[in-house]
Design a protein around this motif. Structure first.
Motif, PDB file in Angstrom:
ATOM      1  N   VAL A  39       0.835  -1.199   0.000  1.00 28.66           N
ATOM      2  CA  VAL A  39       0.000   0.000   0.000  1.00 28.66           C
ATOM      3  C   VAL A  39       0.871   1.252   0.000  1.00 28.66           C
ATOM      4  O   VAL A  39       0.610   2.212  -0.736  1.00 28.66           O
ATOM      5  N   ALA A  40       1.932   1.238   0.785  1.00 30.16           N
ATOM      6  CA  ALA A  40       2.835   2.392   0.843  1.00 30.16           C
ATOM      7  C   ALA A  40       3.532   2.613  -0.500  1.00 30.16           C
ATOM      8  O   ALA A  40       3.656   3.764  -0.954  1.00 30.16           O
ATOM      9  N   VAL A  41       3.965   1.545  -1.159  1.00 30.82           N
ATOM     10  CA  VAL A  41       4.630   1.678  -2.461  1.00 30.82           C
ATOM     11  C   VAL A  41       3.636   2.181  -3.516  1.00 30.82           C
ATOM     12  O   VAL A  41       3.963   3.060  -4.318  1.00 30.82           O
ATOM     13  N   LEU A  42       2.435   1.637  -3.506  1.00 32.54           N
ATOM     14  CA  LEU A  42       1.419   2.101  -4.459  1.00 32.54           C
ATOM     15  C   LEU A  42       1.070   3.562  -4.222  1.00 32.54           C
ATOM     16  O   LEU A  42       0.882   4.327  -5.171  1.00 32.54           O
ATOM     17  N   SER A  43       0.996   3.955  -2.969  1.00 39.00           N
ATOM     18  CA  SER A  43       0.746   5.353  -2.629  1.00 39.00           C
ATOM     19  C   SER A  43       1.889   6.238  -3.127  1.00 39.00           C
ATOM     20  O   SER A  43       1.658   7.329  -3.680  1.00 39.00           O
ATOM     21  N   ALA A  44       3.119   5.773  -2.966  1.00 37.97           N
ATOM     22  CA  ALA A  44       4.275   6.525  -3.455  1.00 37.97           C
ATOM     23  C   ALA A  44       4.207   6.690  -4.972  1.00 37.97           C
ATOM     24  O   ALA A  44       4.517   7.764  -5.500  1.00 37.97           O
ATOM     25  N   SER A  50       1.592  12.279  -9.535  1.00 37.43           N
ATOM     26  CA  SER A  50       0.886  13.559  -9.402  1.00 37.43           C
ATOM     27  C   SER A  50       1.824  14.709  -9.032  1.00 37.43           C
ATOM     28  O   SER A  50       1.382  15.850  -8.938  1.00 37.43           O
ATOM     29  N   GLY A  51       3.095  14.399  -8.792  1.00 34.15           N
ATOM     30  CA  GLY A  51       4.061  15.438  -8.464  1.00 34.15           C
ATOM     31  C   GLY A  51       4.025  15.896  -7.016  1.00 34.15           C
ATOM     32  O   GLY A  51       4.600  16.923  -6.674  1.00 34.15           O
ATOM     33  N   ASN A  52       3.394  15.121  -6.152  1.00 36.10           N
ATOM     34  CA  ASN A  52       3.309  15.473  -4.736  1.00 36.10           C
ATOM     35  C   ASN A  52       4.539  14.895  -4.019  1.00 36.10           C
ATOM     36  O   ASN A  52       4.499  13.803  -3.446  1.00 36.10           O
ATOM     37  N   ILE A  53       5.614  15.633  -4.054  1.00 38.10           N
ATOM     38  CA  ILE A  53       6.914  15.171  -3.552  1.00 38.10           C
ATOM     39  C   ILE A  53       6.899  14.882  -2.044  1.00 38.10           C
ATOM     40  O   ILE A  53       7.398  13.830  -1.624  1.00 38.10           O
ATOM     41  N   ALA A 100      16.648   4.997  -3.471  1.00 37.96           N
ATOM     42  CA  ALA A 100      17.101   5.527  -4.761  1.00 37.96           C
ATOM     43  C   ALA A 100      15.917   6.055  -5.574  1.00 37.96           C
ATOM     44  O   ALA A 100      16.027   7.094  -6.232  1.00 37.96           O
ATOM     45  N   ALA A 101      14.790   5.360  -5.532  1.00 41.05           N
ATOM     46  CA  ALA A 101      13.593   5.823  -6.250  1.00 41.05           C
ATOM     47  C   ALA A 101      13.149   7.179  -5.731  1.00 41.05           C
ATOM     48  O   ALA A 101      12.731   8.048  -6.513  1.00 41.05           O
ATOM     49  N   ASN A 102      13.250   7.367  -4.432  1.00 42.27           N
ATOM     50  CA  ASN A 102      12.865   8.644  -3.837  1.00 42.27           C
ATOM     51  C   ASN A 102      13.798   9.758  -4.301  1.00 42.27           C
ATOM     52  O   ASN A 102      13.348  10.825  -4.715  1.00 42.27           O
ATOM     53  N   ILE A 103      15.095   9.499  -4.256  1.00 41.09           N
ATOM     54  CA  ILE A 103      16.083  10.512  -4.634  1.00 41.09           C
ATOM     55  C   ILE A 103      15.985  10.854  -6.119  1.00 41.09           C
ATOM     56  O   ILE A 103      16.018  12.020  -6.505  1.00 41.09           O
ATOM     57  N   ARG A 104      15.842   9.822  -6.955  1.00 36.46           N
ATOM     58  CA  ARG A 104      15.848  10.015  -8.411  1.00 36.46           C
ATOM     59  C   ARG A 104      14.462  10.257  -9.002  1.00 36.46           C
ATOM     60  O   ARG A 104      14.337  10.471 -10.204  1.00 36.46           O
ATOM     61  N   ASN A 105      13.427  10.116  -8.159  1.00 38.20           N
ATOM     62  CA  ASN A 105      12.047  10.229  -8.627  1.00 38.20           C
ATOM     63  C   ASN A 105      11.806   9.228  -9.769  1.00 38.20           C
ATOM     64  O   ASN A 105      11.280   9.563 -10.825  1.00 38.20           O
TER      65      ASN A 105
END
Length: 148
Positions: A39-44, A50-53, A100-105
């Motif tokens: 759920v957390a990954v899908l939410s991310a 949507s660009g909600n960093i 890494a996904a968070n840092i690199r989007n």
């Protein structure tokens, strides 16, 4: 005066979750951890699209916490041997990929972790569905399994 309807719904859901946790078997608790991480990954993913960093970061942090403080922490490396060691390495890899996904989007990295978590959850559920894993299962009463 008495709060919003949403707050009441959230309180009710929290009680339901807490009741489920207290009454859950160890097997079910692991499934719940996989569900929470998914759920957390899908939410991310949704927040990334949507660009909600800020919310993307919160969701990824939650997934990492579930993986590290739930799934990894529950491993018994002595009893689990190579399987537990392999899962530990996989959980460490997933946490690193999420960071890494968070840092690199990077949506592809989130999708990779989602697939890994989904595969692990399905495998864990399959293990729990086997008669040997069910409490009180008697193979003598299940001729199709006893003769296999």
């Amino acid at each position: 005066m008495f709060g919003t309807q949403q707050r009441g719904v959230n309180a009710y859901a929290k009680v339901g979750l807490e009741t489920g946790i207290v009454s859950a078997s160890p097997h079910k608790l692991i499934v719940m951890l996989y569900d929470g991480a998914l759920v957390a990954v899908l939410s991310a993913q949704m927040h990334m699209n949507s660009g909600n960093i800020p919310e993307k970061g919160k969701s990824i942090s939650k997934a990492i916490q579930i993986i590290d403080n739930g799934l990894r922490a529950s491993l018994d490396k002595e009893a689990g041997g190579q399987i537990a060691e392999g899962l530990d390495a996989l959980y460490e890899y997933m946490s690193a990929r999420l960071l890494a996904a968070n840092i690199r989007n990077d949506l592809a990295m989130l999708e990779e972790v989602q697939r890994l978590l989904t595969d692990l959850r399905e495998t864990w559920n399959a293990i729990g569905a086997t008669p040997a894993a069910m409490p009180g299962a008697d193979l003598k009463r299940m001729p199709s399994l006893a003769s296999a």
